[in-house]
Enzyme design. Structure first.
Site, short mmCIF file in Angstrom:
data_model
loop_
_atom_site.label_atom_id
_atom_site.label_comp_id
_atom_site.label_asym_id
_atom_site.label_seq_id
_atom_site.Cartn_x
_atom_site.Cartn_y
_atom_site.Cartn_z
N SER A 29 0.82 -1.22 0.00
CA SER A 29 0.00 0.00 0.00
C SER A 29 0.86 1.27 0.00
O SER A 29 0.45 2.29 -0.55
CB SER A 29 -0.93 -0.01 1.21
N THR A 30 2.06 1.22 0.61
CA THR A 30 2.93 2.41 0.60
C THR A 30 3.51 2.62 -0.80
O THR A 30 3.56 3.76 -1.29
CB THR A 30 4.06 2.27 1.65
N ASP A 82 10.63 0.22 -2.19
CA ASP A 82 9.75 -0.85 -1.69
C ASP A 82 9.35 -0.55 -0.25
O ASP A 82 9.95 0.30 0.41
CB ASP A 82 10.48 -2.20 -1.79
N ALA A 84 8.08 -2.24 3.73
CA ALA A 84 8.57 -3.27 4.66
C ALA A 84 7.52 -3.50 5.74
O ALA A 84 6.70 -2.63 6.02
CB ALA A 84 9.89 -2.84 5.29
N GLY A 96 7.28 -9.30 2.94
CA GLY A 96 6.51 -10.43 2.42
C GLY A 96 5.10 -10.50 2.96
O GLY A 96 4.38 -11.45 2.68
N GLY A 97 4.71 -9.46 3.71
CA GLY A 97 3.32 -9.41 4.19
C GLY A 97 2.33 -9.50 3.03
O GLY A 97 1.27 -10.10 3.13
N GLY A 98 2.73 -8.93 1.90
CA GLY A 98 1.87 -8.98 0.71
C GLY A 98 2.16 -10.20 -0.16
O GLY A 98 1.54 -10.36 -1.22
N GLU A 104 10.51 -9.55 -4.80
CA GLU A 104 11.07 -8.33 -4.20
C GLU A 104 12.56 -8.51 -3.91
O GLU A 104 13.35 -7.59 -4.10
CB GLU A 104 10.32 -7.98 -2.91
C1 5RP Z 1 4.92 -7.21 0.18
C2 5RP Z 1 5.78 -6.45 1.11
C3 5RP Z 1 5.35 -5.06 1.46
O1 5RP Z 1 6.37 -4.18 1.11
C4 5RP Z 1 5.08 -4.97 2.93
O2 5RP Z 1 4.10 -5.93 3.24
C5 5RP Z 1 4.62 -3.58 3.34
O3 5RP Z 1 3.38 -3.27 2.79
P1 5RP Z 1 2.57 -1.96 3.15
O4 5RP Z 1 3.27 -0.83 2.48
O5 5RP Z 1 1.20 -2.23 2.59
O6 5RP Z 1 2.53 -1.84 4.64
O7 5RP Z 1 6.80 -6.88 1.58
O8 5RP Z 1 5.39 -8.50 -0.02
#
Ligand code: 5RP
Length: 229
Positions: A29-30, A82, A84, A96-98, A104
């Site tokens: 999302s960021t 990217d 985190a 890797g939350g997404g 990546e």
């Molecule tokens: C996806 C990721 C994202 O960068 C991580 O999950 C952060 O996401 P967000 O900006 O939505 O908090 O590693 O695999």
């Protein structure tokens, strides 16, 4: 965390993008906020090309008319932006939350610089509150997950591991793999965990990003700050 913090971090990251750059485009999302701002710069004449780390980022980039290419075409990247999930004092990360961690990490590894954009909530003293994502081959994946716990137990880590689900279905990565999320408490030796995991057949990658970034932009309510090492 608030969208405003993410936008603040993304705005600051735009200052690091120079004309003619080959950019790695992260996921999350960021990064989505960054892509929106990047597309405005492109409309104003900035010339860049991007390599996306996920189908989601590719689709949004296409929608925003951000020119895309492949790593194969350009071979190396000048800068990757990217997000985190956790950032510690050494700027080691959990990502890797997404579910995009494998792509990546490939993109970060092939980039001269990895610039992380995140809101304040991602800063931690020690990694490990956020479950560590591990990308695993679907083939005999349950046995691979048992092996992971065996190996970690042997080096003194106890915890749990679980197959990531998307509602009731197994979550499938863009590469067709599975994700297991590992919880072993706070991680005092990220290097050892990373090496241990990546030596297990069936494990493609894990979400520990160590020594891959030297700069993090933290977005807050009031503005941003940059942490460098
Ligand atoms: C996806 C990721 C994202 O960068 C991580 O999950 C952060 O996401 P967000 O900006 O939505 O908090 O590693 O695999």
């Amino acid at each position: 965390m608030s969208k405003e913090m993410k936008i603040n971090a993304a705005k600051e990251a735009i200052n690091f993008v120079k004309d003619g750059m080959k950019l790695g485009l992260g996921t999350g999302s960021t990064v989505d906020e960054f892509l929106i701002l990047l597309s405005k710069e492109i409309k104003n004449g900035l010339s860049i090309c991007g390599v996306p780390t996920s189908k989601k980022t590719r689709d949004l980039s296409n929608k925003l008319s951000i020119p895309l290419t492949t790593l194969e075409s350009v071979k190396t990247l000048d800068l990757t932006i990217d997000g985190a999930d956790e950032i510690d004092n050494d700027l080691s990360l959990i990502k890797g939350g997404g579910g995009a961690l494998l792509r990546e990490k490939i993109i970060a590894f092939n980039s001269d610089e990895l610039l992380i954009i995140a809101d304040e909530s991602k800063l931690v003293d020690k990694l490990g509150d956020f479950k560590l994502p591990i990308e695993i081959s679907p083939y005999e994946h349950e046995v691979t997950s048992l092996r992971i716990m065996n190996k970690l137990n042997k080096i003194g880590y106890e915890g749990t591991i679980g197959l990531r689900k998307d509602n009731k279905n197994i979550f499938i990565t863009d590469g067709g793999n599975y994700i297991y999320d590992l919880s072993v408490g706070l991680i005092s030796e990220p290097n050892i965990i990373e090496q241990t995991l990546n030596l297990i057949p069936g494990v493609f990658e894990n979400g520990l990003f160590i020594d891959l970034t030297k700069k993090v932009i933290i977005g807050g309510q009031e503005g941003t700050r940059i942490i460098s090492k």
